[in-house]
Design an enzyme around this catalytic site. Structure first.
Site, PDB file in Angstrom:
ATOM      1  N   GLY A 143       0.788  -1.236   0.000  1.00 40.05           N
ATOM      2  CA  GLY A 143       0.000   0.000   0.000  1.00 40.05           C
ATOM      3  C   GLY A 143       0.815   1.278   0.000  1.00 40.05           C
ATOM      4  O   GLY A 143       0.340   2.315   0.469  1.00 40.05           O
ATOM      5  N   ASN A 183       1.526   3.037  -2.616  1.00 43.67           N
ATOM      6  CA  ASN A 183       0.785   3.972  -3.488  1.00 43.67           C
ATOM      7  C   ASN A 183      -0.449   4.515  -2.771  1.00 43.67           C
ATOM      8  O   ASN A 183      -0.775   5.697  -2.901  1.00 43.67           O
ATOM      9  CB  ASN A 183       0.387   3.294  -4.801  1.00 43.67           C
ATOM     10  CG  ASN A 183       1.521   3.311  -5.803  1.00 43.67           C
ATOM     11  OD1 ASN A 183       1.817   4.356  -6.377  1.00 43.67           O
ATOM     12  ND2 ASN A 183       2.188   2.177  -5.979  1.00 43.67           N
ATOM     13  N   MET A 190      -3.795  -6.918  -7.321  1.00 43.25           N
ATOM     14  CA  MET A 190      -3.232  -7.989  -8.149  1.00 43.25           C
ATOM     15  C   MET A 190      -4.274  -9.014  -8.609  1.00 43.25           C
ATOM     16  O   MET A 190      -3.967 -10.198  -8.713  1.00 43.25           O
ATOM     17  CB  MET A 190      -2.095  -8.690  -7.391  1.00 43.25           C
ATOM     18  CG  MET A 190      -0.971  -7.746  -6.970  1.00 43.25           C
ATOM     19  SD  MET A 190      -0.241  -6.824  -8.344  1.00 43.25           S
ATOM     20  CE  MET A 190       0.786  -8.110  -9.063  1.00 43.25           C
ATOM     21  N   ARG A 191      -5.493  -8.569  -8.874  1.00 46.25           N
ATOM     22  CA  ARG A 191      -6.497  -9.460  -9.451  1.00 46.25           C
ATOM     23  C   ARG A 191      -6.903  -8.921 -10.806  1.00 46.25           C
ATOM     24  O   ARG A 191      -7.117  -7.707 -10.954  1.00 46.25           O
ATOM     25  CB  ARG A 191      -7.763  -9.539  -8.593  1.00 46.25           C
ATOM     26  CG  ARG A 191      -7.586 -10.086  -7.218  1.00 46.25           C
ATOM     27  CD  ARG A 191      -7.021 -11.477  -7.191  1.00 46.25           C
ATOM     28  NE  ARG A 191      -7.911 -12.493  -7.731  1.00 46.25           N
ATOM     29  CZ  ARG A 191      -7.531 -13.762  -7.910  1.00 46.25           C
ATOM     30  NH1 ARG A 191      -6.293 -14.140  -7.634  1.00 46.25           N
ATOM     31  NH2 ARG A 191      -8.376 -14.652  -8.374  1.00 46.25           N
ATOM     32  N   LEU A 234      -9.567  -8.160 -13.465  1.00 41.82           N
ATOM     33  CA  LEU A 234     -11.011  -7.904 -13.400  1.00 41.82           C
ATOM     34  C   LEU A 234     -11.675  -8.362 -14.704  1.00 41.82           C
ATOM     35  O   LEU A 234     -11.089  -8.211 -15.783  1.00 41.82           O
ATOM     36  CB  LEU A 234     -11.259  -6.414 -13.173  1.00 41.82           C
ATOM     37  CG  LEU A 234     -10.734  -5.885 -11.825  1.00 41.82           C
ATOM     38  CD1 LEU A 234     -10.718  -4.359 -11.803  1.00 41.82           C
ATOM     39  CD2 LEU A 234     -11.556  -6.432 -10.663  1.00 41.82           C
ATOM     40  N   ASN A 247      -5.511   2.701 -12.964  1.00 38.33           N
ATOM     41  CA  ASN A 247      -4.497   1.785 -12.446  1.00 38.33           C
ATOM     42  C   ASN A 247      -3.122   2.428 -12.587  1.00 38.33           C
ATOM     43  O   ASN A 247      -2.907   3.270 -13.457  1.00 38.33           O
ATOM     44  CB  ASN A 247      -4.527   0.471 -13.247  1.00 38.33           C
ATOM     45  CG  ASN A 247      -3.576  -0.565 -12.692  1.00 38.33           C
ATOM     46  OD1 ASN A 247      -3.423  -0.710 -11.482  1.00 38.33           O
ATOM     47  ND2 ASN A 247      -2.904  -1.294 -13.578  1.00 38.33           N
ATOM     48  N   HIS A 306       0.786   1.268 -13.292  1.00 41.93           N
ATOM     49  CA  HIS A 306       1.544   0.115 -13.787  1.00 41.93           C
ATOM     50  C   HIS A 306       3.027   0.493 -13.879  1.00 41.93           C
ATOM     51  O   HIS A 306       3.365   1.571 -14.382  1.00 41.93           O
ATOM     52  CB  HIS A 306       1.019  -0.316 -15.159  1.00 41.93           C
ATOM     53  CG  HIS A 306       1.749  -1.505 -15.696  1.00 41.93           C
ATOM     54  ND1 HIS A 306       1.466  -2.790 -15.274  1.00 41.93           N
ATOM     55  CD2 HIS A 306       2.775  -1.612 -16.578  1.00 41.93           C
ATOM     56  CE1 HIS A 306       2.291  -3.635 -15.880  1.00 41.93           C
ATOM     57  NE2 HIS A 306       3.093  -2.950 -16.676  1.00 41.93           N
ATOM     58  N   GLU A 342      -8.796  -5.092 -21.631  1.00 41.86           N
ATOM     59  CA  GLU A 342      -7.494  -5.593 -22.065  1.00 41.86           C
ATOM     60  C   GLU A 342      -6.460  -5.339 -20.958  1.00 41.86           C
ATOM     61  O   GLU A 342      -6.253  -4.177 -20.559  1.00 41.86           O
ATOM     62  CB  GLU A 342      -7.085  -4.846 -23.333  1.00 41.86           C
ATOM     63  CG  GLU A 342      -5.916  -5.439 -24.037  1.00 41.86           C
ATOM     64  CD  GLU A 342      -5.526  -4.585 -25.252  1.00 41.86           C
ATOM     65  OE1 GLU A 342      -4.456  -4.837 -25.809  1.00 41.86           O
ATOM     66  OE2 GLU A 342      -6.300  -3.668 -25.617  1.00 41.86           O
ATOM     67  N   LEU A 343      -5.807  -6.366 -20.466  1.00 39.83           N
ATOM     68  CA  LEU A 343      -4.922  -6.232 -19.303  1.00 39.83           C
ATOM     69  C   LEU A 343      -3.791  -5.246 -19.581  1.00 39.83           C
ATOM     70  O   LEU A 343      -3.037  -5.409 -20.546  1.00 39.83           O
ATOM     71  CB  LEU A 343      -4.351  -7.612 -18.941  1.00 39.83           C
ATOM     72  CG  LEU A 343      -3.557  -7.656 -17.634  1.00 39.83           C
ATOM     73  CD1 LEU A 343      -4.439  -7.340 -16.444  1.00 39.83           C
ATOM     74  CD2 LEU A 343      -2.876  -9.004 -17.470  1.00 39.83           C
ATOM     75  N   GLU A 358       5.873   6.574  -9.206  1.00 39.09           N
ATOM     76  CA  GLU A 358       4.453   6.200  -9.058  1.00 39.09           C
ATOM     77  C   GLU A 358       3.799   7.089  -8.008  1.00 39.09           C
ATOM     78  O   GLU A 358       2.666   7.557  -8.180  1.00 39.09           O
ATOM     79  CB  GLU A 358       4.318   4.733  -8.610  1.00 39.09           C
ATOM     80  CG  GLU A 358       4.768   3.727  -9.633  1.00 39.09           C
ATOM     81  CD  GLU A 358       4.787   2.298  -9.090  1.00 39.09           C
ATOM     82  OE1 GLU A 358       4.200   2.036  -8.024  1.00 39.09           O
ATOM     83  OE2 GLU A 358       5.414   1.444  -9.724  1.00 39.09           O
TER      84      GLU A 358
HETATM   85  C1  GRF Z   1       3.498  -0.996  -7.442  1.00 35.46           C
HETATM   86  O1  GRF Z   1       4.819  -0.910  -7.816  1.00 35.46           O
HETATM   87  C2  GRF Z   1       2.600  -1.100  -8.632  1.00 35.46           C
HETATM   88  O2  GRF Z   1       3.073  -0.469  -9.747  1.00 35.46           O
HETATM   89  C3  GRF Z   1       2.571  -2.574  -8.867  1.00 35.46           C
HETATM   90  O3  GRF Z   1       2.520  -3.130  -7.572  1.00 35.46           O
HETATM   91  C4  GRF Z   1       3.205  -2.280  -6.687  1.00 35.46           C
HETATM   92  C5  GRF Z   1       2.329  -2.043  -5.504  1.00 35.46           C
HETATM   93  O4  GRF Z   1       3.025  -1.438  -4.456  1.00 35.46           O
HETATM   94  N1  GRF Z   1       1.468  -2.952  -9.700  1.00 35.46           N
HETATM   95  P1  GRF Z   1       2.243  -0.816  -3.233  1.00 35.46           P
HETATM   96  O5  GRF Z   1       1.322  -1.889  -2.653  1.00 35.46           O
HETATM   97  O6  GRF Z   1       1.503   0.388  -3.695  1.00 35.46           O
HETATM   98  O7  GRF Z   1       3.344  -0.481  -2.246  1.00 35.46           O
END
Ligand code: GRF
Length: 219
Positions: free
Chosen positions: A15, A17, A91-92, A94, A108, A110, A144-145, A175
């Site tokens: 978490g 982000n 990480m699922r 959808l 999202n 990425h 589309e993923l 990020e």
């Molecule tokens: C991030 O680097 C994101 O880009 C990737 O998973 C990570 C998640 O990190 N998809 P956090 O849970 O926000 O620390």
């Protein structure tokens, strides 16, 4: 008077982000109204609780299939009445049905410069390919993923002594800058979804906006 943008955040893990979105919310002018994790043990849930925000787990392992999980996710989301759903290390995958229900309201983050390196292990793959540039993307989610329209990217130059861990840390710092920025633009009405695509400052957004990392490589 327009009301504040209500954002629900979906997580699966640490978490960081989510924390960046929490820390920037008053500056950027949006509210985080709830946090949902598909993993009950996700450390990010405690970050929400510490900020006084409702945090719930909807454990995907407790459901027989994706549609059943997503029905429970829908129910949990509807309590928060979000305008926008921010996936932050969620990480699922959808389903197309779920994504269609929330068209233009799902974002999202990425860890690559999309369309390069969709999927997992993006830093290792970028290093192995000898990329000069790498970074992170904020995109609207489509069926589309990792393939929906990219609205904002944070870009950095790969350093000579880079390894997967240093690169991951540098990309994550980006990020944490670009995700609050994108939500802030939506909150201000500068970035919006219209006619099935993103618009920025009143015109269709044809190319992602770009923020460059300013730090130089260690010498
Ligand atoms: C991030 O680097 C994101 O880009 C990737 O998973 C990570 C998640 O990190 N998809 P956090 O849970 O926000 O620390």
């Amino acid at each position: 008077m327009s009301r504040i943008l209500r954002v629900a955040v979906l997580i699966s893990g640490a978490g960081s982000n989510l924390q960046a979105l929490l820390d920037a919310r008053s500056r950027e002018g949006y509210a985080i109204v709830g946090v949902i994790s598909n993993r009950p043990e996700a450390a990010g849930l405690a970050r929400a609780t510490a900020a006084g925000i409702p945090a719930v787990a909807v454990d995907h392992a407790a459901f027989p299939d994706r549609p059943a999980f997503e029905a429970a996710l829908d129910t949990a989301l509807s309590q928060f009445a979000p305008d926008l759903i921010a996936l932050a290390g969620f990480m699922r995958v959808l389903t197309a049905d779920f994504v269609a229900r929330y068209e233009g309201r799902l974002l999202n983050v990425h860890p690559s410069l999309l369309p390069a390196y969709r999927g997992l292990r993006t830093h290792a793959r970028a290093l192995a390919a000898g990329e000069r540039w790498h970074g992170a993307s904020i995109h609207y989610v489509t069926a589309e993923l990792d393939g929906g329209p990219v609205v904002l990217q944070g870009r950095l130059a790969v350093c000579p002594e880079e390894n997967e861990e240093t690169l991951r840390a540098r990309v994550q710092a980006l990020e944490h800058r670009i995700y609050p920025q994108a939500l802030g633009w939506i909150a201000q009405g500068r970035l919006r979804w219209q006619d099935h695509g993103p618009w920025f400052d009143g015109a269709p957004l044809r190319e992602p906006l770009l923020i460059e990392e300013t730090e130089t490589c260690p010498s």
